[in-house]
Design a protein around this motif. Structure first.
Motif, PDB file in Angstrom:
ATOM      1  N   ARG A 146      72.474  16.942   0.621  1.00  0.00           N
ATOM      2  CA  ARG A 146      71.138  17.797   0.516  1.00  0.00           C
ATOM      3  C   ARG A 146      69.771  17.987   0.822  1.00  0.00           C
ATOM      4  NH1 ARG A 146      75.370  16.415  -2.438  1.00  0.00           N
ATOM      5  NH2 ARG A 146      75.325  18.511  -1.585  1.00  0.00           N
ATOM      6  N   ILE A 147      69.657  17.263   2.020  1.00  0.00           N
ATOM      7  CA  ILE A 147      68.271  17.722   3.430  1.00  0.00           C
ATOM      8  C   ILE A 147      68.861  17.641   4.326  1.00  0.00           C
ATOM      9  CG2 ILE A 147      66.297  16.987   3.513  1.00  0.00           C
ATOM     10  CD1 ILE A 147      66.043  18.039   0.629  1.00  0.00           C
ATOM     11  N   ASP A 148      68.426  19.176   4.926  1.00  0.00           N
ATOM     12  CA  ASP A 148      68.431  19.979   6.223  1.00  0.00           C
ATOM     13  C   ASP A 148      67.038  18.661   7.233  1.00  0.00           C
ATOM     14  OD1 ASP A 148      71.470  20.663   5.844  1.00  0.00           O
ATOM     15  OD2 ASP A 148      70.331  22.770   5.281  1.00  0.00           O
ATOM     16  N   TYR A 188      61.396  18.541  10.839  1.00  0.00           N
ATOM     17  CA  TYR A 188      61.042  19.322   9.683  1.00  0.00           C
ATOM     18  C   TYR A 188      62.065  19.163   8.639  1.00  0.00           C
ATOM     19  CZ  TYR A 188      59.392  22.956  12.800  1.00  0.00           C
ATOM     20  OH  TYR A 188      58.355  23.286  13.941  1.00  0.00           O
ATOM     21  N   VAL A 189      62.283  19.501   7.434  1.00  0.00           N
ATOM     22  CA  VAL A 189      62.891  19.340   6.615  1.00  0.00           C
ATOM     23  C   VAL A 189      63.058  20.494   5.371  1.00  0.00           C
ATOM     24  CG1 VAL A 189      62.670  16.901   5.279  1.00  0.00           C
ATOM     25  CG2 VAL A 189      61.140  18.586   4.730  1.00  0.00           C
ATOM     26  N   ALA A 212      61.144  13.111   2.231  1.00  0.00           N
ATOM     27  CA  ALA A 212      62.359  13.178   1.937  1.00  0.00           C
ATOM     28  C   ALA A 212      63.218  13.129   3.805  1.00  0.00           C
ATOM     29  CB  ALA A 212      63.496  14.454   1.942  1.00  0.00           C
ATOM     30  N   PRO A 213      62.031  12.727   4.195  1.00  0.00           N
ATOM     31  CA  PRO A 213      62.227  12.750   5.747  1.00  0.00           C
ATOM     32  C   PRO A 213      62.491  10.927   6.448  1.00  0.00           C
ATOM     33  CG  PRO A 213      59.816  13.351   5.841  1.00  0.00           C
ATOM     34  CD  PRO A 213      60.741  13.289   4.508  1.00  0.00           C
ATOM     35  N   PHE A 246      56.812  18.380   8.639  1.00  0.00           N
ATOM     36  CA  PHE A 246      55.735  17.404   8.547  1.00  0.00           C
ATOM     37  C   PHE A 246      55.567  16.290   9.585  1.00  0.00           C
ATOM     38  CE2 PHE A 246      60.246  15.252   9.250  1.00  0.00           C
ATOM     39  CZ  PHE A 246      60.514  14.055  10.047  1.00  0.00           C
ATOM     40  N   ARG A 247      54.540  15.704   9.094  1.00  0.00           N
ATOM     41  CA  ARG A 247      54.439  14.482   9.765  1.00  0.00           C
ATOM     42  C   ARG A 247      53.952  13.324   8.477  1.00  0.00           C
ATOM     43  NH1 ARG A 247      48.482  13.370  12.718  1.00  0.00           N
ATOM     44  NH2 ARG A 247      48.954  11.552  13.823  1.00  0.00           N
ATOM     45  N   ALA A 248      54.808  12.643   9.531  1.00  0.00           N
ATOM     46  CA  ALA A 248      54.596  11.258   8.785  1.00  0.00           C
ATOM     47  C   ALA A 248      54.402   9.843   9.688  1.00  0.00           C
ATOM     48  CB  ALA A 248      56.516  10.939   8.074  1.00  0.00           C
TER      49      ALA A 248
END
Length: 283
Positions: A146-148, A188-189, A212-213, A246-248
């Motif tokens: 579902r997520i790239d 990226y997501v 998501a990540p 993103f950054r987590a």
């Protein structure tokens, strides 16, 4: 219509009452992805609100959800000209899965920030590595479809052992000096293009995107279930269509408990969402 639009749709049953059909494509193992469930609850809250955007949302996760029918309650606690607050809950089989409180408002796309920190140093997406946690594994989880996801090269290297093949990403590793690596992930997501891409409104994707990540806990050992206990996220701007950078990172991992802070930027470099959660690594 994009799959995400259909998968997060809700049907009104009466005042403050909705039904949803949770899409099995958003399962991770036997449980629904928490970001997907938040997106469904957001749709119900916005149906009850006079405003367009969910600007501050806080959720408690009580039980994992399963694919199939679910009931949603949405109660307006206060409706003002600037902010309306909606209390939401989703249940299956008479048991509550997730409860939340969502403050809604209407943001102006053309507003110029009075102050905004620069975006994180995330390389262009064409210089990132495609991340697929199913590689060389039979996980049985359809959610990665579902997520790239694309990871910065240093994040990719962090999530695999030195010298390991790409398919071993996520296995246990330590730096050569034996110290645990610093969990700071970038990439990226975006919604899978195979599912029709972004959908009708990029704002509706944000609750899914903040969850998501890959989890920051992944840098400390093999991938395992890490259920969220509580997650709060803020919408800061209306995103332009396209992948979200993103950054987590985390501040502490203690006895299996860990926090995760995540920021999202759109293709213009505008900060569009921030989240913070407390989770616990499964044993």
């Amino acid at each position: 219509m994009a799959r995400f639009d259909t998968a997060t749709s809700v049907t009104a049953l009466g005042p403050g009452r909705y039904s949803a059909d949770l899409d099995p494509g958003y399962l991770i193992g036997q449980a629904m992805n928490g970001g997907y469930v938040m997106a469904v609850l957001q749709r119900a809250a916005l149906c009850e609100s006079p405003h367009l955007h969910a600007v501050a949302s806080s959720f408690h996760f009580l039980r994992p959800g399963a694919a199939g029918p679910a009931d949603i309650d949405a109660t307006v606690l206060k409706a003002g000209r600037t902010v309306a607050t909606v209390q939401v809950g989703i249940s299956q089989g008479g048991q509550t899965l997730v409860t939340g409180t969502i403050a809604t408002a209407t943001l102006d796309r053309d507003t110029t920030p009075t102050y905004e920190t620069p975006p994180a140093a995330v390389p262009p997406i064409d210089r990132c590595r495609r991340y697929d946690p199913r590689a060389r594994r039979t996980s049985g989880s359809p959610f990665p479809e579902r997520i790239d996801q694309y990871l910065a090269r240093d994040t990719w290297d962090l999530l695999r052992r030195r010298g390991a093949e790409a398919g071993d990403i996520g296995e246990n590793r330590e730096d050569k000096d034996g110290d645990a690596p610093a969990p700071d992930l970038r990439g990226y997501v975006r919604l899978s293009e195979a599912d029709g891409g972004l959908g009708s409104d990029p704002c509706l994707v944000l609750p899914l995107a903040v969850d998501a990540p890959p989890s920051v806990i992944t840098v400390f050992g093999p991938r395992s279930w890490a259920p969220t206990v509580e997650l709060t996220w803020h919408m800061r701007a209306i995103p332009e269509p396209g992948p979200l950078a993103f950054r987590a990172r985390t501040n502490a991992v203690v006895d299996g408990w860990f926090d995760e802070t995540l920021d999202l930027w759109d293709v213009t470099g505008r900060l569009v969402a921030q989240s913070r959660q407390l989770a616990r690594r499964g044993r």
